[in-house]
Design a protein around this motif. Structure first.
Motif, PDB file in Angstrom:
ATOM      1  N   LEU A 121       0.832  -1.208   0.000  1.00 12.96           N
ATOM      2  CA  LEU A 121       0.000   0.000   0.000  1.00 12.96           C
ATOM      3  C   LEU A 121       0.861   1.251   0.000  1.00 12.96           C
ATOM      4  CD1 LEU A 121      -2.631  -0.897   2.767  1.00 12.96           C
ATOM      5  CD2 LEU A 121      -2.934  -1.042   0.290  1.00 12.96           C
ATOM      6  N   GLY A 122       0.297   2.345  -0.461  1.00  9.13           N
ATOM      7  CA  GLY A 122       0.888   3.652  -0.233  1.00  9.13           C
ATOM      8  C   GLY A 122       0.401   4.166   1.110  1.00  9.13           C
ATOM      9  N   VAL A 123       1.204   5.015   1.736  1.00  6.07           N
ATOM     10  CA  VAL A 123       0.885   5.527   3.070  1.00  6.07           C
ATOM     11  C   VAL A 123       0.809   7.049   3.048  1.00  6.07           C
ATOM     12  CG1 VAL A 123       1.828   5.850   5.395  1.00  6.07           C
ATOM     13  CG2 VAL A 123       1.899   3.602   4.324  1.00  6.07           C
ATOM     14  N   ILE A 124      -0.252   7.559   3.640  1.00  8.05           N
ATOM     15  CA  ILE A 124      -0.328   9.004   3.918  1.00  8.05           C
ATOM     16  C   ILE A 124      -0.149   9.150   5.420  1.00  8.05           C
ATOM     17  CG2 ILE A 124      -1.776  11.063   3.861  1.00  8.05           C
ATOM     18  CD1 ILE A 124      -3.236   9.753   1.430  1.00  8.05           C
ATOM     19  N   ALA A 125       1.016   9.604   5.832  1.00  7.44           N
ATOM     20  CA  ALA A 125       1.346   9.714   7.254  1.00  7.44           C
ATOM     21  C   ALA A 125       1.015  11.134   7.720  1.00  7.44           C
ATOM     22  CB  ALA A 125       2.827   9.416   7.471  1.00  7.44           C
ATOM     23  N   CYS A 126       0.134  11.220   8.712  1.00  5.78           N
ATOM     24  CA  CYS A 126      -0.339  12.528   9.164  1.00  5.78           C
ATOM     25  C   CYS A 126       0.523  13.041  10.310  1.00  5.78           C
ATOM     26  CB  CYS A 126      -1.789  12.424   9.624  1.00  5.78           C
ATOM     27  SG  CYS A 126      -2.909  11.771   8.371  1.00  5.78           S
ATOM     28  N   VAL A 127       0.876  14.310  10.226  1.00  6.46           N
ATOM     29  CA  VAL A 127       1.671  14.968  11.265  1.00  6.46           C
ATOM     30  C   VAL A 127       1.032  16.325  11.552  1.00  6.46           C
ATOM     31  CG1 VAL A 127       3.768  13.850  10.370  1.00  6.46           C
ATOM     32  CG2 VAL A 127       3.283  16.195   9.699  1.00  6.46           C
ATOM     33  N   GLY A 128       1.262  16.845  12.755  1.00  7.69           N
ATOM     34  CA  GLY A 128       0.733  18.192  13.021  1.00  7.69           C
ATOM     35  C   GLY A 128       0.603  18.477  14.495  1.00  7.69           C
ATOM     36  N   GLU A 129       0.694  19.754  14.806  1.00  7.42           N
ATOM     37  CA  GLU A 129       0.715  20.202  16.191  1.00  7.42           C
ATOM     38  C   GLU A 129      -0.653  20.656  16.680  1.00  7.42           C
ATOM     39  OE1 GLU A 129       1.344  22.007  13.655  1.00  7.42           O
ATOM     40  OE2 GLU A 129       0.645  24.060  14.037  1.00  7.42           O
ATOM     41  N   THR A 130      -0.856  20.605  17.988  1.00  9.80           N
ATOM     42  CA  THR A 130      -2.064  21.184  18.589  1.00  9.80           C
ATOM     43  C   THR A 130      -1.863  22.699  18.726  1.00  9.80           C
ATOM     44  OG1 THR A 130      -1.206  20.967  20.825  1.00  9.80           O
ATOM     45  CG2 THR A 130      -2.479  19.094  19.977  1.00  9.80           C
ATOM     46  N   GLU A 131      -2.934  23.369  19.090  1.00 10.97           N
ATOM     47  CA  GLU A 131      -2.836  24.823  19.267  1.00 10.97           C
ATOM     48  C   GLU A 131      -1.882  25.156  20.414  1.00 10.97           C
ATOM     49  OE1 GLU A 131      -6.569  26.882  19.916  1.00 10.97           O
ATOM     50  OE2 GLU A 131      -5.677  28.570  18.836  1.00 10.97           O
ATOM     51  N   ALA A 132      -1.969  24.376  21.511  1.00 11.25           N
ATOM     52  CA  ALA A 132      -1.089  24.649  22.666  1.00 11.25           C
ATOM     53  C   ALA A 132       0.370  24.455  22.268  1.00 11.25           C
ATOM     54  CB  ALA A 132      -1.466  23.732  23.826  1.00 11.25           C
TER      55      ALA A 132
END
Ligand code: PEP
Length: 254
Positions: A121-132
């Protein structure tokens, strides 16, 4: 040249009939567009019927999550090989809703990425910060940790590994990152990819933006040099909105 990739994450929406109707509409409206790769990520229960509708289409089918084992006593889980078996060619991994509500960690994300790639499979790896985390100037550190987790299994195939930068404070809130805010983090991620995997990989790996993308804001986001498409939640449930976002992602002559 990176082909933009726009994927609709349908989350916990659409029964079988509704999913078939939406994907048929998308297929009809997007049939002529070949310079953007387009995918849909329906709930598990709609994957098989949607796959059947996509048999004569260039739209690709993604799952919203997967497990890291192939079989065994893991009640409720779905293996990447099973996803491939029903017609998925991609899966999301590490979406912030999985991290927040279901205890997903960088370690489990790494295992899932490795298992999904191994299954083809191909992978979409999600990353990201919270507001804090953003307010505490931790954005880069957080996305670095998420990225390192996703890459724990080693260097991925470049055409089957996509990163989705999704600031948590922008998901489902209507508060999109400004194009400048998004570009800043995308450029950072590309730099991190360069350090980890080298120049060629950094130039080839696509980085999607996600977080309240809609037709009205897609154009300026998609014009940023390090934004290579979008992961779209709410707006992907409406065919007209999603089609407009795909069109906004089309490469423009310089
Ligand atoms: C998402 O769930 O990946 C997402 C970006 O959601 P929304 O577009 O609704 O903010």
């Amino acid at each position: 040249m990176r082909t933009p990739f726009v994927v609709g994450n349908w989350k916990l929406h659409k029964n079988v009939a509704e999913a078939q109707a939406l994907v048929t509409e998308l297929k009809n409206q997007l049939g002529a567009i070949r310079d953007v790769a387009v995918g849909v990520a329906p709930p598990f229960t709609a994957l098989w019927p949607v796959a059947r509708r996509l048999e004569d289409s260039h739209l690709v089918l993604a799952a919203q999550d997967c497990f890291w084992e192939e079989k065994g006593a893991w009640t409720g889980e779905v293996a990447p090989t099973m996803l491939a078996d029903v017609g998925c060619t991609w899966t999301l991994v590490g979406h912030s809703e999985r991290r927040t509500h279901f205890g997903e960690t960088d370690a489990t994300v790494g295992k899932k990425v490795a298992a999904a790639l191994k299954a083809g499979l191909g992978v979409i790896a999600c990353v990201g910060e919270t507001e804090a985390q953003r307010d505490a100037n931790q954005t880069f550190a957080v996305v670095d940790a998420h990225l390192d987790g996703a890459l724990a299994g080693g260097a991925p195939p470049l055409d089957r590994f996509v990163i989705a930068y999704e600031p948590v404070w922008a998901i489902g809130t209507g508060r999109t990152a400004t194009p400048a805010q998004a570009q800043e983090v995308h450029a950072h991620i590309r730099g991190r990819l360069r350090e980890r995997l080298g120049d060629a990989a950094a130039a080839a790996i696509r980085i999607q933006y996600g977080g309240s993308v809609k037709a009205a804001n897609a154009e300026t986001l998609m014009r940023q040099p390090d934004i290579d498409g979008a992961l779209v939640g709410g707006a992907s449930l409406d065919a007209a909105e999603f089609v407009a976002i795909v069109k906004a992602a089309r490469p423009r002559p310089a």
